[in-house]
Design a protein around this motif. Structure first.
Motif, mmCIF file in Angstrom:
data_model
loop_
_atom_site.group_PDB
_atom_site.id
_atom_site.type_symbol
_atom_site.label_atom_id
_atom_site.label_comp_id
_atom_site.label_asym_id
_atom_site.label_seq_id
_atom_site.Cartn_x
_atom_site.Cartn_y
_atom_site.Cartn_z
ATOM 1 N N TYR A 150 7.869 16.126 -8.410
ATOM 2 C CA TYR A 150 6.707 16.022 -8.870
ATOM 3 C C TYR A 150 6.327 17.381 -9.861
ATOM 4 C CZ TYR A 150 6.094 12.204 -5.729
ATOM 5 O OH TYR A 150 6.006 11.110 -5.153
ATOM 6 N N SER A 151 5.420 17.023 -10.740
ATOM 7 C CA SER A 151 5.170 18.132 -11.904
ATOM 8 C C SER A 151 4.036 19.124 -11.321
ATOM 9 C CB SER A 151 5.081 17.582 -13.257
ATOM 10 O OG SER A 151 4.005 16.850 -13.256
ATOM 11 N N SER A 152 3.435 18.716 -10.173
ATOM 12 C CA SER A 152 2.127 19.458 -9.808
ATOM 13 C C SER A 152 2.523 20.945 -9.421
ATOM 14 C CB SER A 152 1.462 18.535 -8.613
ATOM 15 O OG SER A 152 1.167 17.488 -9.108
ATOM 16 N N HIS A 153 1.426 21.706 -9.595
ATOM 17 C CA HIS A 153 1.488 23.168 -9.442
ATOM 18 C C HIS A 153 0.860 23.416 -7.946
ATOM 19 C CE1 HIS A 153 3.116 23.609 -13.299
ATOM 20 N NE2 HIS A 153 1.782 23.422 -13.923
ATOM 21 N N ARG A 154 0.224 22.320 -7.422
ATOM 22 C CA ARG A 154 -0.574 22.986 -6.061
ATOM 23 C C ARG A 154 -0.205 21.812 -5.076
ATOM 24 N NH1 ARG A 154 -6.778 22.704 -5.669
ATOM 25 N NH2 ARG A 154 -7.055 23.613 -3.480
ATOM 26 N N ILE A 180 3.265 11.150 -0.118
ATOM 27 C CA ILE A 180 2.791 11.995 -1.180
ATOM 28 C C ILE A 180 1.796 11.221 -2.268
ATOM 29 C CG2 ILE A 180 3.737 13.409 -3.479
ATOM 30 C CD1 ILE A 180 6.495 13.278 -1.652
ATOM 31 N N VAL A 181 0.853 11.850 -2.266
ATOM 32 C CA VAL A 181 -0.170 11.147 -3.323
ATOM 33 C C VAL A 181 -0.402 12.049 -4.682
ATOM 34 C CG1 VAL A 181 -2.354 10.398 -3.661
ATOM 35 C CG2 VAL A 181 -1.236 9.778 -1.548
ATOM 36 N N GLY A 193 0.936 14.179 3.365
ATOM 37 C CA GLY A 193 0.928 13.997 4.741
ATOM 38 C C GLY A 193 2.278 13.545 5.506
ATOM 39 N N LEU A 194 2.473 14.218 6.669
ATOM 40 C CA LEU A 194 3.868 14.257 7.314
ATOM 41 C C LEU A 194 3.840 14.003 8.703
ATOM 42 C CD1 LEU A 194 4.649 17.530 8.530
ATOM 43 C CD2 LEU A 194 3.951 17.681 6.191
ATOM 44 N N GLN A 236 0.739 -1.225 0.064
ATOM 45 C CA GLN A 236 -0.111 0.045 0.009
ATOM 46 C C GLN A 236 0.902 1.262 -0.073
ATOM 47 O OE1 GLN A 236 -3.516 0.188 2.336
ATOM 48 N NE2 GLN A 236 -3.587 -1.939 2.793
ATOM 49 N N ARG A 237 1.781 1.172 0.778
ATOM 50 C CA ARG A 237 2.950 2.399 0.697
ATOM 51 C C ARG A 237 3.593 2.679 -0.553
ATOM 52 N NH1 ARG A 237 5.367 -0.064 5.105
ATOM 53 N NH2 ARG A 237 7.243 -0.333 3.886
ATOM 54 N N GLU A 238 3.766 1.475 -1.317
ATOM 55 C CA GLU A 238 4.580 1.496 -2.752
ATOM 56 C C GLU A 238 5.434 2.670 -2.585
ATOM 57 O OE1 GLU A 238 1.349 2.598 -5.472
ATOM 58 O OE2 GLU A 238 0.877 0.380 -5.619
ATOM 59 N N GLN A 239 5.740 3.459 -3.546
ATOM 60 C CA GLN A 239 6.836 4.345 -3.646
ATOM 61 C C GLN A 239 6.326 5.899 -3.362
ATOM 62 O OE1 GLN A 239 9.976 3.188 -4.925
ATOM 63 N NE2 GLN A 239 9.094 1.369 -4.683
ATOM 64 N N SER A 240 5.222 5.666 -2.299
ATOM 65 C CA SER A 240 4.650 6.959 -1.934
ATOM 66 C C SER A 240 5.039 7.554 -0.679
ATOM 67 C CB SER A 240 3.224 6.924 -2.379
ATOM 68 O OG SER A 240 2.602 6.277 -1.254
#
Length: 137
Positions: A105-109, A66-67, A77-78, A46-50
């Motif tokens: 990651y390429s996200s802007h938010r 990180i999702v 979540g930290l 479930q954790r995988e590489q996240s």
């Protein structure tokens, strides 16, 4: 303080889940406080590489989950090691996480959720540029 990030290992997950205990009302964040969350955290599939371990000078100082929820948004979540909380190092810790997320990651938010009672974390997040956009129970 320089932080390093690496995919969380099973021994690291077990240490966090079973050994990290927070004082007073912050015990809300103990993994053992929510058995479903703990089971998910301990399940490597479930954790995988996240989920990433955060270290400094080879010592564990925290973790971040990180999702990527869509092309524009990443939700994090930290957790900071309990004996490091409340001593003024939160801003550096969160800033290093934000730098890592932006570089990876390429996200802007970037979004996160925090318990309403956790005023000290909210203060750190606001200092790092987060703004409250809603609430839920």
């Amino acid at each position: 303080m320089t932080h390093q990030f690496a995919v969380l290992t099973q021994p690291q997950a077990e240490t966090i889940a079973y050994m990290w205990h927070y004082e007073g009302e912050y015990a809300f964040y103990d993994m053992e406080a929510d058995q479903d969350d703990m089971a998910e955290f301990l399940d490597a599939e479930q954790r995988e590489q996240s989920v990433f371990a955060i270290t400094s000078d080879e010592e564990s100082v925290g973790f971040v989950s990180i999702v990527q929820t869509d092309a524009e948004r990443v939700d994090i979540g930290l957790g900071m090691k309990p004996d490091l909380t409340g001593n003024g190092s939160g801003r550096t810790f969160v800033t290093s996480i934000l730098d890592f997320v932006k570089a990876t990651y390429s996200s802007h938010r970037i979004t996160l959720s925090v318990a309403a009672f956790n005023v000290r974390a909210i203060r750190v997040y606001e200092t790092c540029g987060f703004k409250q956009t809603g609430s839920f129970q």
